[in-house]
Design a protein around this motif. Structure first.
Motif, PDB file in Angstrom:
ATOM      1  N   GLY A 127       0.802  -1.218   0.000  1.00  0.00           N
ATOM      2  CA  GLY A 127       0.000   0.000   0.000  1.00  0.00           C
ATOM      3  C   GLY A 127       0.833   1.265   0.000  1.00  0.00           C
ATOM      4  N   TYR A 128       2.089   1.185  -0.483  1.00  0.00           N
ATOM      5  CA  TYR A 128       2.969   2.349  -0.501  1.00  0.00           C
ATOM      6  C   TYR A 128       2.719   3.158  -1.767  1.00  0.00           C
ATOM      7  CZ  TYR A 128       5.734   0.202   3.252  1.00  0.00           C
ATOM      8  OH  TYR A 128       6.146  -0.354   4.436  1.00  0.00           O
ATOM      9  N   ILE A 129       2.595   4.488  -1.608  1.00  0.00           N
ATOM     10  CA  ILE A 129       2.525   5.366  -2.762  1.00  0.00           C
ATOM     11  C   ILE A 129       3.526   6.498  -2.565  1.00  0.00           C
ATOM     12  CG2 ILE A 129       0.099   4.824  -3.199  1.00  0.00           C
ATOM     13  CD1 ILE A 129      -0.630   7.536  -2.064  1.00  0.00           C
ATOM     14  N   ALA A 130       4.109   6.950  -3.681  1.00  0.00           N
ATOM     15  CA  ALA A 130       5.073   8.049  -3.640  1.00  0.00           C
ATOM     16  C   ALA A 130       4.331   9.369  -3.809  1.00  0.00           C
ATOM     17  CB  ALA A 130       6.104   7.869  -4.747  1.00  0.00           C
ATOM     18  N   VAL A 131       4.781  10.386  -3.073  1.00  0.00           N
ATOM     19  CA  VAL A 131       4.181  11.722  -3.142  1.00  0.00           C
ATOM     20  C   VAL A 131       5.304  12.736  -3.262  1.00  0.00           C
ATOM     21  CG1 VAL A 131       2.167  11.047  -1.781  1.00  0.00           C
ATOM     22  CG2 VAL A 131       4.191  11.958  -0.628  1.00  0.00           C
ATOM     23  N   PRO A 132       5.036  13.921  -3.819  1.00  0.00           N
ATOM     24  CA  PRO A 132       6.068  14.966  -3.865  1.00  0.00           C
ATOM     25  C   PRO A 132       6.508  15.330  -2.447  1.00  0.00           C
ATOM     26  CG  PRO A 132       4.242  15.502  -5.329  1.00  0.00           C
ATOM     27  CD  PRO A 132       3.805  14.318  -4.522  1.00  0.00           C
ATOM     28  N   ALA A 133       7.817  15.453  -2.255  1.00  0.00           N
ATOM     29  CA  ALA A 133       8.369  15.674  -0.906  1.00  0.00           C
ATOM     30  C   ALA A 133       7.822  16.940  -0.263  1.00  0.00           C
ATOM     31  CB  ALA A 133       9.896  15.738  -0.973  1.00  0.00           C
ATOM     32  N   GLY A 134       7.691  17.996  -1.010  1.00  0.00           N
ATOM     33  CA  GLY A 134       7.229  19.252  -0.431  1.00  0.00           C
ATOM     34  C   GLY A 134       5.757  19.272  -0.092  1.00  0.00           C
ATOM     35  N   LYS A 135       4.984  18.314  -0.625  1.00  0.00           N
ATOM     36  CA  LYS A 135       3.533  18.303  -0.414  1.00  0.00           C
ATOM     37  C   LYS A 135       3.082  17.097   0.413  1.00  0.00           C
ATOM     38  CE  LYS A 135       2.593  20.631  -4.838  1.00  0.00           C
ATOM     39  NZ  LYS A 135       1.858  20.531  -6.118  1.00  0.00           N
ATOM     40  N   LYS A 136       4.014  16.417   1.055  1.00  0.00           N
ATOM     41  CA  LYS A 136       3.657  15.168   1.730  1.00  0.00           C
ATOM     42  C   LYS A 136       2.600  15.369   2.810  1.00  0.00           C
ATOM     43  CE  LYS A 136       5.329  11.540   4.718  1.00  0.00           C
ATOM     44  NZ  LYS A 136       6.354  11.117   5.666  1.00  0.00           N
ATOM     45  N   GLU A 137       2.804  16.339   3.688  1.00  0.00           N
ATOM     46  CA  GLU A 137       1.891  16.519   4.811  1.00  0.00           C
ATOM     47  C   GLU A 137       0.485  16.877   4.328  1.00  0.00           C
ATOM     48  OE1 GLU A 137       3.473  19.289   7.576  1.00  0.00           O
ATOM     49  OE2 GLU A 137       5.241  18.072   8.057  1.00  0.00           O
ATOM     50  N   VAL A 138       0.383  17.765   3.329  1.00  0.00           N
ATOM     51  CA  VAL A 138      -0.921  18.173   2.809  1.00  0.00           C
ATOM     52  C   VAL A 138      -1.618  17.004   2.134  1.00  0.00           C
ATOM     53  CG1 VAL A 138      -2.110  19.704   1.188  1.00  0.00           C
ATOM     54  CG2 VAL A 138      -0.183  20.556   2.545  1.00  0.00           C
ATOM     55  N   LEU A 139      -0.885  16.296   1.258  1.00  0.00           N
ATOM     56  CA  LEU A 139      -1.469  15.163   0.543  1.00  0.00           C
ATOM     57  C   LEU A 139      -1.853  14.026   1.495  1.00  0.00           C
ATOM     58  CD1 LEU A 139       0.762  14.991  -2.664  1.00  0.00           C
ATOM     59  CD2 LEU A 139      -1.679  15.515  -2.553  1.00  0.00           C
ATOM     60  N   GLU A 140      -1.062  13.838   2.566  1.00  0.00           N
ATOM     61  CA  GLU A 140      -1.369  12.775   3.513  1.00  0.00           C
ATOM     62  C   GLU A 140      -2.730  13.011   4.173  1.00  0.00           C
ATOM     63  OE1 GLU A 140       0.973  10.267   7.012  1.00  0.00           O
ATOM     64  OE2 GLU A 140       1.766  12.186   6.297  1.00  0.00           O
ATOM     65  N   ARG A 141      -3.015  14.268   4.519  1.00  0.00           N
ATOM     66  CA  ARG A 141      -4.314  14.585   5.123  1.00  0.00           C
ATOM     67  C   ARG A 141      -5.447  14.440   4.103  1.00  0.00           C
ATOM     68  NH1 ARG A 141      -1.172  18.754   7.601  1.00  0.00           N
ATOM     69  NH2 ARG A 141      -1.856  20.236   5.983  1.00  0.00           N
ATOM     70  N   GLN A 142      -5.190  14.860   2.878  1.00  0.00           N
ATOM     71  CA  GLN A 142      -6.228  14.768   1.847  1.00  0.00           C
ATOM     72  C   GLN A 142      -6.524  13.320   1.482  1.00  0.00           C
ATOM     73  OE1 GLN A 142      -4.713  17.173  -1.362  1.00  0.00           O
ATOM     74  NE2 GLN A 142      -5.265  19.129  -0.366  1.00  0.00           N
ATOM     75  N   ILE A 143      -5.466  12.516   1.347  1.00  0.00           N
ATOM     76  CA  ILE A 143      -5.657  11.100   0.991  1.00  0.00           C
ATOM     77  C   ILE A 143      -6.399  10.366   2.098  1.00  0.00           C
ATOM     78  CG2 ILE A 143      -4.420   8.932   0.587  1.00  0.00           C
ATOM     79  CD1 ILE A 143      -2.261  10.595  -0.852  1.00  0.00           C
ATOM     80  N   ALA A 144      -6.140  10.737   3.359  1.00  0.00           N
ATOM     81  CA  ALA A 144      -6.821  10.078   4.480  1.00  0.00           C
ATOM     82  C   ALA A 144      -8.332  10.295   4.436  1.00  0.00           C
ATOM     83  CB  ALA A 144      -6.261  10.595   5.800  1.00  0.00           C
ATOM     84  N   ARG A 145      -8.789  11.364   3.740  1.00  0.00           N
ATOM     85  CA  ARG A 145     -10.227  11.639   3.652  1.00  0.00           C
ATOM     86  C   ARG A 145     -10.868  11.045   2.390  1.00  0.00           C
ATOM     87  NH1 ARG A 145      -8.340  16.816   5.619  1.00  0.00           N
ATOM     88  NH2 ARG A 145      -8.397  17.659   3.494  1.00  0.00           N
ATOM     89  N   HIS A 146     -10.078  10.358   1.582  1.00  0.00           N
ATOM     90  CA  HIS A 146     -10.620   9.731   0.371  1.00  0.00           C
ATOM     91  C   HIS A 146     -11.631   8.657   0.751  1.00  0.00           C
ATOM     92  CE1 HIS A 146     -10.673   7.314  -3.352  1.00  0.00           C
ATOM     93  NE2 HIS A 146     -10.329   8.464  -3.962  1.00  0.00           N
ATOM     94  N   ARG A 147     -12.688   8.536  -0.056  1.00  0.00           N
ATOM     95  CA  ARG A 147     -13.792   7.633   0.285  1.00  0.00           C
ATOM     96  C   ARG A 147     -13.392   6.161   0.345  1.00  0.00           C
ATOM     97  NH1 ARG A 147     -14.619   9.304  -4.973  1.00  0.00           N
ATOM     98  NH2 ARG A 147     -14.682   7.645  -6.562  1.00  0.00           N
TER      99      ARG A 147
END
Length: 355
Positions: free
Chosen positions: A64-84
């Motif tokens: 279940g590992y996905i790569a994200v841009p380093a500078g946007k990790k914290e923002v994307l982590e919160r957004q992905i956690a709210r995905h349906r």
């Protein structure tokens, strides 16, 4: 004056070392800055998550590992956690790396806390909020010193007297030499375990707990910590003085003393003790360091809430005050070393007898 400055430099160096080492873990990063782990809900698909967030891609579908841009990790982590289709997101542990910027920032924050009068906190399991370590320090200091000081003096006395007995009675010296070699080969924790087993045996024979083995509420062990602290320093001092006395027996002034008709005790107490005093005063600081090490070990193994063992006490959730308590123990060691350095300069004669 030069010696005072040297002593101050050593003290500052040790305290600075404690500060640097105590914050070292804050500069070590084990969390990936470019990956997160996604835990899906039943029926969820990782591909749908990646499609919903441009710039991300799957690196390990099974985990279940996905790569994200380093500078946007914290923002994307919160957004992905709210995905349906996502249940939660987790950090990905990677190979440890040292972040100098984080480490420097941690040191700056630590120094600012000290200047503001915050010397760390202790988080208790039974309390919702941590308390300042300064609230507990007086009791911790009193508890640790109650067996550190007598244990240290006991060890010094036993080591000194045993060395005198060994040189006075050579047959007893052979037995003591064997015992000293055995004790010096034992690690601190094994000495504590032996003392605890012995205390258990005595308690069983007595039919009641006459020797406290572990701290329970306000009941703090005294005999076991005191003995554990004294045994290894005593063995160290004995070994040092034993060698020093053997060295003096080979000196010419001993033969002269015997030729004058002096007895063995007179030679030991009148002549040899004077020439071995420097050896005795020199080994004391090392014995103090050994006693402090034993203090930490015995407090951990007996569950004592003291300066050395509080951080791993079963009632403690976390601490941020290790640097403070380590500095107190280091200060005690430096104080003793300074006192004995003064004694060496004032008590020990510069020209030994027989030189």
């Amino acid at each position: 004056m030069v010696r005072i400055l040297q002593g101050l430099l050593v003290a500052v160096g040790i305290l600075a070392g404690i500060l640097l080492i105590s914050n070292l873990d804050k500069g070590i990063d084990v969390i990936s800055k470019t990956e997160i782990q996604v835990v899906l809900l039943p029926g969820g698909q990782l591909e749908h998550v990646v499609e919903a967030f441009p710039g991300t891609k799957i690196t390990d579908a099974a985990a279940g590992y996905i790569a994200v841009p380093a500078g946007k990790k914290e923002v994307l982590e919160r957004q992905i956690a709210r995905h349906r289709e996502v249940q939660l997101t987790l950090p990905v542990v990677t190979a440890p790396s040292f972040d100098l910027a984080r480490y420097t920032k941690a040191l700056q924050e630590q120094m600012k806390s000290y200047l503001d009068g915050d010397f760390g906190k202790i988080g208790f399991m039974s309390r919702p909020q941590p308390i300042p370590v300064t609230d507990s320090l007086p009791e911790m200091l009193k508890r640790s010193m109650s067996y550190l000081v007598p244990g240290l003096f006991l060890g010094i006395t036993l080591g000194f007297l045993a060395a005198l007995l060994a040189v006075w009675k050579p047959k007893a010296g052979k037995v003591l030499d064997t015992g000293q070699s055995f004790l010096m080969s034992l690690p601190d924790f094994f000495v504590v375990v032996l003392l605890q087993f012995l205390a258990i045996a005595i308690n069983k024979l007595a039919g009641s707990p006459v020797i406290i083995i572990m701290q329970f509420v306000k009941q703090t062990p005294l005999l076991i910590p005191m003995l554990a602290i004294s045994i290894l320093p005593a063995a160290l001092i004995y070994g040092t003085l034993r060698i020093a006395f053997e060295r003096e027996w080979e000196e010419g002034y001993i033969k002269t003393a015997y030729a004058k008709g002096l007895s063995r005790p007179s030679v030991i107490f009148v002549h040899m003790m004077r020439n071995t005093m420097e050896d005795f005063l020199t080994i004391i600081p090392r014995a103090v360091s050994m006693a402090l090490t034993s203090l930490v070990v015995v407090e951990v193994m007996t569950g004592i809430f003291g300066l050395g063992g509080y951080a791993v006490n079963q009632n403690i959730a976390y601490v941020t005050s290790l640097a403070t308590t380590c500095a107190i123990l280091a200060g005690f060691s430096l104080l003793v070393q300074g006192l004995f350095a003064i004694l060496r300069s004032r008590v020990v004669v510069t020209t030994k007898e027989g030189a």
